[in-house]
Scaffold this motif. Structure first.
Motif, PDB file in Angstrom:
ATOM      1  N   GLN A 195       1.028  -1.268  -0.175  1.00  0.00           N
ATOM      2  CA  GLN A 195       0.004  -0.126   0.008  1.00  0.00           C
ATOM      3  C   GLN A 195       0.820   1.248   0.117  1.00  0.00           C
ATOM      4  OE1 GLN A 195       0.376  -2.024   2.550  1.00  0.00           O
ATOM      5  NE2 GLN A 195       0.506  -1.194   4.364  1.00  0.00           N
ATOM      6  N   GLU A 196       0.330   2.346  -0.381  1.00  0.00           N
ATOM      7  CA  GLU A 196       0.843   3.545  -0.363  1.00  0.00           C
ATOM      8  C   GLU A 196       1.283   3.967   1.050  1.00  0.00           C
ATOM      9  OE1 GLU A 196      -1.368   6.610  -2.671  1.00  0.00           O
ATOM     10  OE2 GLU A 196      -0.919   5.489  -4.662  1.00  0.00           O
ATOM     11  N   ARG A 197       2.439   4.327   1.462  1.00  0.00           N
ATOM     12  CA  ARG A 197       2.857   4.954   2.502  1.00  0.00           C
ATOM     13  C   ARG A 197       3.761   6.514   2.473  1.00  0.00           C
ATOM     14  NH1 ARG A 197       2.146   1.073   6.728  1.00  0.00           N
ATOM     15  NH2 ARG A 197       2.543   3.080   8.081  1.00  0.00           N
ATOM     16  N   ARG A 198       3.099   7.384   3.239  1.00  0.00           N
ATOM     17  CA  ARG A 198       3.572   8.620   3.023  1.00  0.00           C
ATOM     18  C   ARG A 198       4.307   9.237   4.535  1.00  0.00           C
ATOM     19  NH1 ARG A 198      -0.776   8.459  -0.214  1.00  0.00           N
ATOM     20  NH2 ARG A 198      -0.921   9.554  -2.275  1.00  0.00           N
ATOM     21  N   LEU A 199       5.758   9.653   3.960  1.00  0.00           N
ATOM     22  CA  LEU A 199       6.466  10.384   4.983  1.00  0.00           C
ATOM     23  C   LEU A 199       6.146  11.596   4.957  1.00  0.00           C
ATOM     24  CD1 LEU A 199       8.831  10.269   6.812  1.00  0.00           C
ATOM     25  CD2 LEU A 199      10.329  10.794   4.879  1.00  0.00           C
ATOM     26  N   ARG A 200       5.134  12.264   5.922  1.00  0.00           N
ATOM     27  CA  ARG A 200       4.691  13.435   5.948  1.00  0.00           C
ATOM     28  C   ARG A 200       5.284  14.610   6.626  1.00  0.00           C
ATOM     29  NH1 ARG A 200       0.865  15.414   2.762  1.00  0.00           N
ATOM     30  NH2 ARG A 200      -0.461  13.348   2.919  1.00  0.00           N
ATOM     31  N   TYR A 201       5.312  15.795   6.066  1.00  0.00           N
ATOM     32  CA  TYR A 201       6.060  16.776   6.799  1.00  0.00           C
ATOM     33  C   TYR A 201       4.770  17.410   7.633  1.00  0.00           C
ATOM     34  CZ  TYR A 201       7.811  21.288   7.995  1.00  0.00           C
ATOM     35  OH  TYR A 201       8.270  22.626   8.726  1.00  0.00           O
ATOM     36  N   ARG A 202       5.090  17.957   8.816  1.00  0.00           N
ATOM     37  CA  ARG A 202       3.964  18.535   9.655  1.00  0.00           C
ATOM     38  C   ARG A 202       4.654  19.782  10.270  1.00  0.00           C
ATOM     39  NH1 ARG A 202       2.616  14.065  12.621  1.00  0.00           N
ATOM     40  NH2 ARG A 202       4.826  13.904  13.245  1.00  0.00           N
ATOM     41  N   HIS A 203       4.114  21.036  10.017  1.00  0.00           N
ATOM     42  CA  HIS A 203       4.771  22.260  10.243  1.00  0.00           C
ATOM     43  C   HIS A 203       4.817  22.688  11.659  1.00  0.00           C
ATOM     44  CE1 HIS A 203       6.991  25.794   9.310  1.00  0.00           C
ATOM     45  NE2 HIS A 203       5.759  26.687   9.490  1.00  0.00           N
ATOM     46  N   PHE A 204       5.428  21.932  12.534  1.00  0.00           N
ATOM     47  CA  PHE A 204       5.534  22.258  14.247  1.00  0.00           C
ATOM     48  C   PHE A 204       6.409  23.294  14.622  1.00  0.00           C
ATOM     49  CE2 PHE A 204       3.836  17.651  14.166  1.00  0.00           C
ATOM     50  CZ  PHE A 204       2.618  17.779  14.708  1.00  0.00           C
ATOM     51  N   LEU A 205       6.091  24.204  15.331  1.00  0.00           N
ATOM     52  CA  LEU A 205       7.047  25.235  15.690  1.00  0.00           C
ATOM     53  C   LEU A 205       7.218  25.382  17.090  1.00  0.00           C
ATOM     54  CD1 LEU A 205       6.295  28.148  13.082  1.00  0.00           C
ATOM     55  CD2 LEU A 205       8.107  26.543  13.135  1.00  0.00           C
ATOM     56  N   ARG A 206       8.068  25.931  17.539  1.00  0.00           N
ATOM     57  CA  ARG A 206       8.639  26.190  18.795  1.00  0.00           C
ATOM     58  C   ARG A 206       7.353  27.051  19.562  1.00  0.00           C
ATOM     59  NH1 ARG A 206      13.212  26.142  21.720  1.00  0.00           N
ATOM     60  NH2 ARG A 206      14.274  25.958  19.988  1.00  0.00           N
ATOM     61  N   PRO A 207       7.049  26.774  20.946  1.00  0.00           N
ATOM     62  CA  PRO A 207       5.757  27.556  21.577  1.00  0.00           C
ATOM     63  C   PRO A 207       6.328  29.102  21.538  1.00  0.00           C
ATOM     64  CG  PRO A 207       6.385  25.730  22.738  1.00  0.00           C
ATOM     65  CD  PRO A 207       7.699  25.599  21.854  1.00  0.00           C
ATOM     66  N   PRO A 208       5.083  29.758  21.343  1.00  0.00           N
ATOM     67  CA  PRO A 208       5.602  31.200  20.939  1.00  0.00           C
ATOM     68  C   PRO A 208       5.721  31.794  22.492  1.00  0.00           C
ATOM     69  CG  PRO A 208       3.342  30.457  20.869  1.00  0.00           C
ATOM     70  CD  PRO A 208       4.007  29.369  21.127  1.00  0.00           C
ATOM     71  N   PRO A 209       6.473  32.976  22.515  1.00  0.00           N
ATOM     72  CA  PRO A 209       6.761  33.652  23.602  1.00  0.00           C
ATOM     73  C   PRO A 209       5.349  34.267  24.249  1.00  0.00           C
ATOM     74  CG  PRO A 209       8.183  34.662  22.019  1.00  0.00           C
ATOM     75  CD  PRO A 209       7.022  33.481  21.289  1.00  0.00           C
ATOM     76  N   LEU A 210       5.112  34.192  25.419  1.00  0.00           N
ATOM     77  CA  LEU A 210       3.948  34.735  26.084  1.00  0.00           C
ATOM     78  C   LEU A 210       3.824  36.301  25.925  1.00  0.00           C
ATOM     79  CD1 LEU A 210       3.825  32.937  29.733  1.00  0.00           C
ATOM     80  CD2 LEU A 210       3.292  32.247  27.292  1.00  0.00           C
ATOM     81  N   PRO A 211       2.596  36.868  25.837  1.00  0.00           N
ATOM     82  CA  PRO A 211       2.243  38.188  25.425  1.00  0.00           C
ATOM     83  C   PRO A 211       2.932  39.130  26.333  1.00  0.00           C
ATOM     84  CG  PRO A 211       0.306  36.833  25.159  1.00  0.00           C
ATOM     85  CD  PRO A 211       1.251  36.035  26.151  1.00  0.00           C
ATOM     86  N   ALA A 212       3.439  40.358  25.643  1.00  0.00           N
ATOM     87  CA  ALA A 212       4.020  41.445  26.685  1.00  0.00           C
ATOM     88  C   ALA A 212       2.955  41.957  27.521  1.00  0.00           C
ATOM     89  CB  ALA A 212       4.704  42.148  25.959  1.00  0.00           C
ATOM     90  N   GLN A 213       1.725  41.918  27.187  1.00  0.00           N
ATOM     91  CA  GLN A 213       0.553  42.661  28.012  1.00  0.00           C
ATOM     92  C   GLN A 213       0.372  41.900  29.388  1.00  0.00           C
ATOM     93  OE1 GLN A 213      -2.923  43.169  25.714  1.00  0.00           O
ATOM     94  NE2 GLN A 213      -2.190  44.666  24.586  1.00  0.00           N
ATOM     95  N   ALA A 214       0.632  40.546  29.258  1.00  0.00           N
ATOM     96  CA  ALA A 214       0.385  39.760  30.637  1.00  0.00           C
ATOM     97  C   ALA A 214       1.361  40.082  31.445  1.00  0.00           C
ATOM     98  CB  ALA A 214       0.399  38.192  30.033  1.00  0.00           C
ATOM     99  N   LEU A 215       2.579  40.260  30.891  1.00  0.00           N
ATOM    100  CA  LEU A 215       3.934  40.521  31.876  1.00  0.00           C
ATOM    101  C   LEU A 215       3.673  42.030  32.393  1.00  0.00           C
ATOM    102  CD1 LEU A 215       4.930  38.097  30.669  1.00  0.00           C
ATOM    103  CD2 LEU A 215       7.101  39.098  30.675  1.00  0.00           C
ATOM    104  N   GLN A 216       3.161  42.877  31.360  1.00  0.00           N
ATOM    105  CA  GLN A 216       2.999  44.376  31.929  1.00  0.00           C
ATOM    106  C   GLN A 216       2.304  44.527  33.011  1.00  0.00           C
ATOM    107  OE1 GLN A 216       2.013  45.877  27.746  1.00  0.00           O
ATOM    108  NE2 GLN A 216       3.490  47.255  28.154  1.00  0.00           N
ATOM    109  N   ARG A 217       1.025  43.371  33.164  1.00  0.00           N
ATOM    110  CA  ARG A 217       0.022  43.611  34.129  1.00  0.00           C
ATOM    111  C   ARG A 217       0.668  43.116  35.334  1.00  0.00           C
ATOM    112  NH1 ARG A 217      -3.622  41.735  29.975  1.00  0.00           N
ATOM    113  NH2 ARG A 217      -3.234  39.726  30.339  1.00  0.00           N
TER     114      ARG A 217
END
Length: 737
Positions: A289-311
């Motif tokens: 059967q067809e088998r696919r090696l798939r690329y998934r575009h996962f990225l590093r967790p984003p920085p937390l918002p500046a407004q939350a730190l400002q509070r």
């Protein structure tokens, strides 16, 4: 970080010698003979010529001749220029820094124009941060700024040849176009020449349109004629020069291996593709059967918002203000409260650092910082409870509104609430990072957090208009394919919205079938275009494969050969079907059936995304003006929810539909009539065409380029020549395509 609207002009450097023709050489020889013909002695003048006099005269003659030769070469043949800014990055670099990611070892240049300007003002070195384009790691840059590329410009080129589309050329700044035939500024500013280097896109008599990252030629659209739009396609050599990196399987982040799913993996369980060489290569044995090696575009967790730190910071500042008021009122117990405020402030750098790169490995560090902050807030509340007047009387609530104790209690509650929000945001950042995202036009060269530009102080926590993400549908996959035994089928696949692009190889014969399948409104696709060609992929061995869908054309490379020439052209989707689909978060795959192969060096690239305007406003997507542009908000928007991850690859995602509804902009701009006056409107196609001597120029670094989108066309009389070679630094020496 961002270039100003008026870019720094190219500066001429010392010229480089160019080869002259036989006629030019004979001309210079005659000049030399005339200039340095021996002077005839007068009658009675004593002859004093000797070896020393002849040697001195020859030295002087040589120096003068070289000076004349260099000046004439510079004036008529070739001149060298240095590039100060990054409007052509990363094809050509301005002032920049070289960065090497501490987590994935990926090396990349970073724009340093602002840092170079700050250094010239005598501000000294200030630490700036860079964002890795491969794994999104954020790290401090080391001191040291490299100069811009030095390019050689062939001046007589456009006297001998007509300008060609996609040429990289140097010209004098034409001034900003204001109204009909009027321009502000010009080729000089403060008696200094303003020279620019761009890529030529529009020719005389044409009209262009920029739409969803691509540049189009426009026909019709006036006097009732139907509008016809044809995409401008780059030849393969330009595609390789102008592609931009997205992901490299040979360089993965060490701190993300146990946190994020692997970028490349078999999409089905069971016997299929298995990783080798620590995930840098993948192998498969023959399966039916067809088998696919798939690329998934996962990225590093984003920085937390500046407004939350400002509070959090705001609550600490308000407690400090209350403590200062108590000290001015000479209340007892203020020293203890001020000490608590200082300890709270001392924890802020640690909070800033840990929330800039939230990962699972930092979870313990995050919890420790949060626990210390909560304890300090509690200490502040306890310290305020013992505040008393110097005479021992308690504070009265009726005095001056809420008293110091009450103000501190309210701010402590506000600070604790802000900490609770940070905890929730931390979990959200980790969770959305485990979901694949759309591929955007992120460019590491632009992702500089410059200490010299305070307007970017909150980047990369807050993206703002200058970092607005744009979905890119044009991709290129590259890999090394090792055929272990003959027979079977292998395919490279790219999804772009409703289209599935395939290049399928028969490993027995070497025949390759390239086709476009389009999913309009159902699970059954329609074949839009197809072509077959022979390749040498019919025997065991290693092959370098590249497959791209740039500019509505499928181009395939087998080693250095192009079996389909420039590629298979296909019509683009209708305006209603141009948005991304669920499968665009995992857009590339390698399919194998009955084949024994090994795939390594998997790399993903994207095409340049050309924005409609040179400024930050208006946004590219009219219906997304209110999008949360914090890093976490953007990541949440671009990634799939758990429910959406179950959708088929051709399914639409409702919140992404505004991306497909983007309106094209036209150049020259159309005219909108209001109250008897005409106003330029880029969304109207009723404007004129470029004049008989006008050309349209764009920078490759579209979001950071001041070009014809901003100040109009470039007259041919302002051309200085064609940029042909980068001659310095030597590590970047090569022909400019």
């Amino acid at each position: 970080m961002t270039e100003s609207a008026a870019e720094k002009p190219l500066r001429p450097t010392s010229p480089t010698r160019a080869t002259s023709s036989a006629s030019t050489a004979s001309f210079f020889q005659r000049v030399k003979e005339e200039l340095f013909r021996p002077r005839t002695r007068r009658h009675g003048e004593a002859g004093k010529d000797g070896p020393r006099g002849d040697s001195l005269r020859e030295s002087v003659e040589t120096v003068v001749f070289v000076i004349v030769l260099v000046l004439m070469l510079k004036a008529f043949v070739a001149e060298a220029f240095v590039i100060p800014t990054g409007s052509m990055a990363t094809s050509l670099l301005g002032y920049h820094r070289h960065a090497r990611c501490q987590e994935c070892a990926y090396e990349f240049p970073v724009n340093a124009s602002d840092d170079a300007e700050g250094s010239r003002r005598g501000q000294g070195y200030l630490p700036s941060l860079a964002v890795c384009p491969n794994c999104r790691n954020i790290q401090a840059l080391q001191p040291g700024i490299d100069g811009g590329d030095k390019v050689l410009v062939l001046k007589p080129h456009y006297d001998l040849h007509a300008p060609q589309r996609l040429d990289v050329f140097v010209f004098k700044y034409p001034g900003k176009q204001e109204g009909e035939g009027r321009r502000i500024g010009g080729p000089q500013e403060n008696f200094t020449a303003k020279n620019y280097i761009k890529r030529l896109w529009g020719l005389p008599g044409e009209k262009l349109s920029i739409w969803q990252g691509d540049v189009y030629l426009i026909e019709g659209g006036k006097d009732g004629q139907p509008l016809q739009r044809e995409i401008i396609r780059k030849p393969p050599v330009k595609m390789l020069e102008m592609r931009r990196p997205v992901s490299d399987s040979t360089q993965t982040a060490a701190d993300l291996k146990d946190f994020l799913p692997p970028l490349w993996a078999d999409e089905q369980p069971g016997q299929g593709w298995r990783a080798a060489d620590d995930g840098k290569a993948f192998e498969i044995q023959p399966v039916a059967q067809e088998r696919r090696l798939r690329y998934r575009h996962f990225l590093r967790p984003p920085p937390l918002p500046a407004q939350a730190l400002q509070r959090v910071g705001s609550a600490i500042r308000m407690i400090g203000n209350a403590a200062s008021d108590a000290q001015r009122e000479r209340l007892t117990g203020t020293d203890a409260l001020l000490n608590v405020v200082r300890s709270l402030e001392a924890e802020l750098p640690a909070l800033d650092e840990v929330t800039l790169l939230p990962t699972a490995s930092r979870a313990e560090q995050f919890r420790d910082v949060m626990a210390r902050l909560e304890k300090r807030f509690g200490d502040a509340e306890e310290a305020s409870a013992v505040l008393r007047r110097a005479d021992g009387r308690p504070l009265q609530d009726a005095e001056f509104g809420p008293n110091v104790k009450e103000r501190i209690r309210l701010e402590v509650q506000s600070g604790k609430q802000a900490l609770a929000e940070l905890r929730d945001l931390w979990e959200s950042a980790l969770e959305c990072a485990r979901r694949p995202q759309l591929v955007t036009d992120f460019l590491g060269y632009n992702a500089l957090v410059s200490a010299y530009r305070q307007s970017n102080f909150f980047y990369p926590r807050e993206w703002a208009g200058e970092h607005e993400p744009h979905w890119v549908r044009d991709l290129m996959v590259e890999c090394v394919l090792e055929v272990l035994q003959p027979g079977g089928t292998i395919a490279l696949e790219i999804q772009a919205g409703c289209d599935l692009h395939q290049a399928t190889f028969d490993l027995s014969t070497g025949d390759c079938l390239v086709r476009v399948l389009r999913y309009n409104n159902g699970p059954v696709p329609k074949e839009i275009a197809v072509q077959k060609a022979s390749t040498r992929l019919n025997r065991p061995g290693k092959y370098v494969l590249r497959f791209s869908n740039f500019d509505e054309r499928l181009t395939l490379w087998v080693n250095s050969a192009l079996p389909f020439g420039d590629g298979l052209v296909f019509p683009g989707p209708s305006p209603d079907d141009r948005g991304p689909r669920a499968g665009d978060t995992k857009p590339v795959a390698v399919m194998a059936k009955d084949a024994a192969v090994r795939v390594s060096n998997l790399r993903l690239f994207r095409d340049i995304y050309y924005t409609r305007s040179a400024g930050r406003l208006p946004t590219e997507y009219e219906d997304l003006r209110l999008l949360d542009l914090s890093a976490l908000g953007v990541t949440t928007f671009l990634s799939l929810t758990p429910q959406e991850m179950e959708l088929p690859h051709h399914a639409k995602v409702e919140r992404w539909e505004p991306i497909g509804r983007q309106k094209p902009w036209y150049y020259p701009m159309g005219v909108r009539q209001e109250f008897g006056h005409g106003f330029p409107d880029p969304e109207l196609s009723n404007g004129p065409v470029f004049g008989p001597d006008e050309f349209f120029a764009l920078g490759d670094n579209s979001t950071r380029s001041s070009d014809s989108r901003e100040w109009g066309q470039v007259p041919r009389r302002l051309f200085l020549g064609k940029a042909v070679i980068v001659y310095w630094p030597y590590t970047r020496f090569g022909v400019i395509w």
